[in-house]
Design a protein around this motif. Structure first.
Motif, PDB file in Angstrom:
ATOM      1  N   VAL A 255       0.841  -1.200   0.000  1.00 34.76           N
ATOM      2  CA  VAL A 255       0.000   0.000   0.000  1.00 34.76           C
ATOM      3  C   VAL A 255       0.878   1.252   0.000  1.00 34.76           C
ATOM      4  CG1 VAL A 255      -1.732   1.306   1.269  1.00 34.76           C
ATOM      5  CG2 VAL A 255      -1.930  -1.182   1.096  1.00 34.76           C
ATOM      6  N   SER A 256       1.946   1.247   0.785  1.00 34.85           N
ATOM      7  CA  SER A 256       2.866   2.390   0.822  1.00 34.85           C
ATOM      8  C   SER A 256       3.483   2.615  -0.550  1.00 34.85           C
ATOM      9  CB  SER A 256       3.971   2.142   1.851  1.00 34.85           C
ATOM     10  OG  SER A 256       3.449   2.000   3.141  1.00 34.85           O
ATOM     11  N   PHE A 257       3.872   1.529  -1.196  1.00 33.40           N
ATOM     12  CA  PHE A 257       4.476   1.629  -2.524  1.00 33.40           C
ATOM     13  C   PHE A 257       3.480   2.219  -3.521  1.00 33.40           C
ATOM     14  CE2 PHE A 257       6.365   0.194  -6.477  1.00 33.40           C
ATOM     15  CZ  PHE A 257       7.728   0.298  -6.230  1.00 33.40           C
ATOM     16  N   PHE A 258       2.217   1.813  -3.431  1.00 29.62           N
ATOM     17  CA  PHE A 258       1.192   2.344  -4.337  1.00 29.62           C
ATOM     18  C   PHE A 258       1.019   3.849  -4.135  1.00 29.62           C
ATOM     19  CE2 PHE A 258      -3.173   3.739  -4.983  1.00 29.62           C
ATOM     20  CZ  PHE A 258      -3.372   3.387  -6.310  1.00 29.62           C
ATOM     21  N   VAL A 259       0.867   4.279  -2.893  1.00 28.47           N
ATOM     22  CA  VAL A 259       0.633   5.703  -2.620  1.00 28.47           C
ATOM     23  C   VAL A 259       1.838   6.527  -3.056  1.00 28.47           C
ATOM     24  CG1 VAL A 259       0.152   7.413  -0.833  1.00 28.47           C
ATOM     25  CG2 VAL A 259      -0.940   5.165  -0.733  1.00 28.47           C
ATOM     26  N   ALA A 260       3.058   6.034  -2.765  1.00 29.92           N
ATOM     27  CA  ALA A 260       4.259   6.769  -3.147  1.00 29.92           C
ATOM     28  C   ALA A 260       4.367   6.874  -4.670  1.00 29.92           C
ATOM     29  CB  ALA A 260       5.491   6.085  -2.570  1.00 29.92           C
ATOM     30  N   SER A 261       4.080   5.791  -5.376  1.00 31.86           N
ATOM     31  CA  SER A 261       4.144   5.814  -6.839  1.00 31.86           C
ATOM     32  C   SER A 261       3.071   6.723  -7.425  1.00 31.86           C
ATOM     33  CB  SER A 261       3.981   4.396  -7.398  1.00 31.86           C
ATOM     34  OG  SER A 261       5.012   3.551  -6.945  1.00 31.86           O
ATOM     35  N   PHE A 262       1.874   6.688  -6.846  1.00 29.96           N
ATOM     36  CA  PHE A 262       0.777   7.547  -7.292  1.00 29.96           C
ATOM     37  C   PHE A 262       1.181   9.015  -7.170  1.00 29.96           C
ATOM     38  CE2 PHE A 262      -3.014  10.049  -6.742  1.00 29.96           C
ATOM     39  CZ  PHE A 262      -3.962   9.480  -7.589  1.00 29.96           C
ATOM     40  N   ALA A 263       1.724   9.379  -6.008  1.00 28.38           N
ATOM     41  CA  ALA A 263       2.090  10.766  -5.755  1.00 28.38           C
ATOM     42  C   ALA A 263       3.195  11.228  -6.696  1.00 28.38           C
ATOM     43  CB  ALA A 263       2.519  10.942  -4.294  1.00 28.38           C
ATOM     44  N   PHE A 264       4.225  10.406  -6.853  1.00 30.11           N
ATOM     45  CA  PHE A 264       5.352  10.852  -7.666  1.00 30.11           C
ATOM     46  C   PHE A 264       5.004  10.877  -9.149  1.00 30.11           C
ATOM     47  CE2 PHE A 264       9.647  10.929  -9.402  1.00 30.11           C
ATOM     48  CZ  PHE A 264      10.216  11.894  -8.586  1.00 30.11           C
ATOM     49  N   SER A 265       4.140   9.955  -9.606  1.00 30.72           N
ATOM     50  CA  SER A 265       3.725   9.993 -11.015  1.00 30.72           C
ATOM     51  C   SER A 265       2.902  11.242 -11.302  1.00 30.72           C
ATOM     52  CB  SER A 265       2.927   8.738 -11.367  1.00 30.72           C
ATOM     53  OG  SER A 265       1.663   8.722 -10.728  1.00 30.72           O
ATOM     54  N   ALA A 266       2.154  11.719 -10.295  1.00 28.42           N
ATOM     55  CA  ALA A 266       1.417  12.973 -10.470  1.00 28.42           C
ATOM     56  C   ALA A 266       2.375  14.131 -10.695  1.00 28.42           C
ATOM     57  CB  ALA A 266       0.539  13.228  -9.246  1.00 28.42           C
ATOM     58  N   PHE A 267       3.469  14.159  -9.926  1.00 34.99           N
ATOM     59  CA  PHE A 267       4.487  15.190 -10.113  1.00 34.99           C
ATOM     60  C   PHE A 267       5.128  15.095 -11.501  1.00 34.99           C
ATOM     61  CE2 PHE A 267       9.173  15.278 -10.144  1.00 34.99           C
ATOM     62  CZ  PHE A 267       9.367  16.652 -10.178  1.00 34.99           C
ATOM     63  N   GLU A 268       5.565  13.884 -11.855  1.00 37.12           N
ATOM     64  CA  GLU A 268       6.271  13.700 -13.126  1.00 37.12           C
ATOM     65  C   GLU A 268       5.415  14.121 -14.325  1.00 37.12           C
ATOM     66  OE1 GLU A 268       9.342  10.036 -12.817  1.00 37.12           O
ATOM     67  OE2 GLU A 268       7.225   9.507 -12.634  1.00 37.12           O
ATOM     68  N   SER A 269       4.149  13.740 -14.303  1.00 38.57           N
ATOM     69  CA  SER A 269       3.296  13.984 -15.458  1.00 38.57           C
ATOM     70  C   SER A 269       2.987  15.460 -15.664  1.00 38.57           C
ATOM     71  CB  SER A 269       1.987  13.201 -15.314  1.00 38.57           C
ATOM     72  OG  SER A 269       1.246  13.659 -14.185  1.00 38.57           O
ATOM     73  N   PRO A 436       0.373  10.094   4.475  1.00 37.32           N
ATOM     74  CA  PRO A 436      -0.099   8.737   4.793  1.00 37.32           C
ATOM     75  C   PRO A 436       0.963   7.666   4.591  1.00 37.32           C
ATOM     76  CG  PRO A 436      -1.209   9.591   2.826  1.00 37.32           C
ATOM     77  CD  PRO A 436      -0.505  10.735   3.470  1.00 37.32           C
ATOM     78  N   VAL A 437       1.932   7.887   3.704  1.00 42.01           N
ATOM     79  CA  VAL A 437       3.036   6.930   3.582  1.00 42.01           C
ATOM     80  C   VAL A 437       3.813   6.863   4.895  1.00 42.01           C
ATOM     81  CG1 VAL A 437       5.203   6.405   2.403  1.00 42.01           C
ATOM     82  CG2 VAL A 437       3.231   7.196   1.087  1.00 42.01           C
ATOM     83  N   LEU A 438       4.067   8.023   5.494  1.00 43.72           N
ATOM     84  CA  LEU A 438       4.746   8.051   6.788  1.00 43.72           C
ATOM     85  C   LEU A 438       3.917   7.354   7.859  1.00 43.72           C
ATOM     86  CD1 LEU A 438       6.126  11.714   6.778  1.00 43.72           C
ATOM     87  CD2 LEU A 438       7.477   9.611   6.670  1.00 43.72           C
ATOM     88  N   VAL A 439       2.598   7.577   7.818  1.00 41.47           N
ATOM     89  CA  VAL A 439       1.719   6.925   8.791  1.00 41.47           C
ATOM     90  C   VAL A 439       1.762   5.408   8.614  1.00 41.47           C
ATOM     91  CG1 VAL A 439      -0.677   6.663   9.548  1.00 41.47           C
ATOM     92  CG2 VAL A 439       0.222   8.938   8.996  1.00 41.47           C
ATOM     93  N   LEU A 440       1.731   4.959   7.362  1.00 44.51           N
ATOM     94  CA  LEU A 440       1.781   3.529   7.088  1.00 44.51           C
ATOM     95  C   LEU A 440       3.102   2.920   7.543  1.00 44.51           C
ATOM     96  CD1 LEU A 440       0.170   3.518   3.530  1.00 44.51           C
ATOM     97  CD2 LEU A 440      -0.767   2.370   5.550  1.00 44.51           C
TER      98      LEU A 440
END
Length: 473
Positions: A255-269, A436-440
């Protein structure tokens, strides 16, 4: 636990004591690097190639997203197959599939002309889907590293793959741009006049040729590692992987990996839109910024993660990396806007105000790249520690699948925020998503400590008999 295992070395107890780890790691680095190089080569090609078949911008965006979608579907499949059938055959088959995919992509116009241009666009989608499915071999490469490295060296090995990612994205677009240039088209067109050479086809065929060479090298020098193999029962595989997601450690990490990837892909795009709108940057200027970002990531993942892990452990590095991204992602749009006020000197065709904005972006991008590199490698290392020996491929397949799904959905939602609200919103939201990644991760800390194996995850040590695993050790 069922399955068979090769006998360990009598002197060391290591089943891969006879494997040339240096050669295997170098080959895996090459496999991943060329894989990402082929992907990167086509980044500047894909949108315009779709438009040449009459597609609109939305369809062109779907052509970009279909790669991640099929990677999402097939990454766990390839991971499980590598657990059962072997790492080497899965890697070789995936490289062959990628070679075929890039070749079809380059010849889509010729194939489409047989039945109409619209069908050429269909060929593009089919080729991208096949390439995405074969792109799931990253999970197998990660599992291979877990097979041949002891736990204390695993983060260093995974960091080497991370460096291959970074270098692939650094050099790929540059090679694609060079292959699409007029001189390259004239030279290659004169040598092979029977092949349709255009600004779209040549980069695709270059990617196919590089991947074919990659396949030949891997077939010759990459051995199959000794490891514990799973039994191959479909029911037991599914039950083991579903159970893995339900365990406190591995489920939380996915779940942490998903949220982190989601957030960073938003930045990249949205980064290119931001620099174009605020700084009037074109392809060359953005390529320079992205190259700098990629170099920082490659240096951190390939050279610094190992020593830092030895000193602090994967858990602490993951927390630090996520915390840095909370602070820096939201600063990116404001650094671009505020940097416009500070006129420096004209450099490489940039106006003084553009130079000031570029410096401001670089000052923010440096810690951002550092934090992203720490998070990616450390989460992958923690996933490896949380999975049993016979399900490493399946576990990495889960994380790669989660990342692919995030990269399918994240850019679309970020684009809606950028266009519908304000340019700074997706960046701030991306930064806040690391909270939430930090919380997880803190939840992982508590769960694992409570389960009796926490220090092995937090401090970089390992205990083969404790801590949550998928299926036991």
């Amino acid at each position: 636990m069922s399955g068979s295992s090769d006998a360990p070395s009598a002197e060391t107890g290591d089943p891969n004591a006879d494997v040339d780890r240096g050669r295997a790691l170098a080959t895996l680095f090459l496999v991943v690097f060329v894989d990402l190089l082929g992907f990167g080569i086509l980044i500047p090609v894909i949108p315009l190639y779709a438009l040449s078949f009459g597609a609109n911008e939305f369809v062109g965006s779907l052509l970009i997203a279909v790669y991640s979608l099929f990677q999402f579907v097939f990454a766990p499949v390839l991971g499980r197959l590598s657990d059962e059938r072997g790492r080497r055959p899965v890697i070789l088959v995936s490289l062959f599939g990628s070679t075929l995919a890039w070749t079809l992509f380059g010849l889509a116009g010729e194939l489409g002309s047989l039945v109409g241009a619209a069908n050429g666009l269909v060929v593009l989608f089919l080729a991208r889907a096949l390439a995405g499915a074969m792109g799931g071999n990253i999970a197998t490469a990660q599992a291979y590293i877990a097979d041949i490295t002891p736990p204390e060296d695993r983060a260093r090995g995974l960091g080497l793959l991370g460096a291959a990612f970074g270098l692939g994205f650094v050099f790929g677009p540059a090679i694609g741009g060079l292959a699409a240039s007029g001189p390259a088209l004239d030279v290659v067109g004169g040598v092979v006049p029977w092949i349709p050479i255009t600004e779209f086809t040549l980069p695709s065929l270059v990617a196919a040729a590089l991947t074919a060479g990659n396949l030949a090298v891997a077939a010759v020098v990459l051995p199959e590692p000794n490891r514990t193999r799973s039994a191959g029962s479909e029911e037991s595989r599914v039950a083991a992987l579903v159970g893995a997601l339900r365990t406190p450690a591995l489920g939380t990490l996915v779940v942490s990996f998903f949220v982190a990837s989601f957030a960073f892909s938003a930045f990249e795009s949205q980064f290119i839109f931001l620099t174009n709108d605020l700084l009037t940057f074109g392809t060359a200027e953005n390529a320079l910024l992205l190259t700098y970002f990629g170099v920082v990531v490659a240096v951190v993942q390939g050279g610094l993660v190992g020593p830092l892990t030895d000193r602090f452990g994967e858990y602490r590095l993951a927390v630090v990396g996520a915390g840095v991204q909370v602070l820096t992602l939201g600063l990116v749009p404001f650094a671009a806007a505020w940097g416009r006020r500070f006129e420096l000197v004209a450099v490489a065709g940039l106006e003084p105000w553009q130079t000031g904005a570029s410096l401001a972006l670089a000052l923010v991008a440096t810690p951002l790249a550092f934090g992203n590199a720490l998070t990616n490698v450390s989460l992958n290392a923690l996933v490896s520690r949380s999975a049993s020996d016979e399900t490493q491929g399946g576990a990495f397949g889960l994380t790669q699948s989660a990342g692919s799904l995030a990269r399918t959905v994240g850019p679309a939602l970020a684009g809606a925020l950028y266009a519908g609200i304000a340019f700074w919103v997706p960046f701030v939201v991306a930064g806040l998503l690391f909270v939430p990644v930090l919380v997880l991760l803190r939840r992982l800390d508590g769960d694992v400590l409570g389960g009796g194996g926490g220090e092995s995850v937090r401090d970089g040590t390992t205990d083969a008999g404790e801590g949550p695993t998928t299926g036991g050790r």
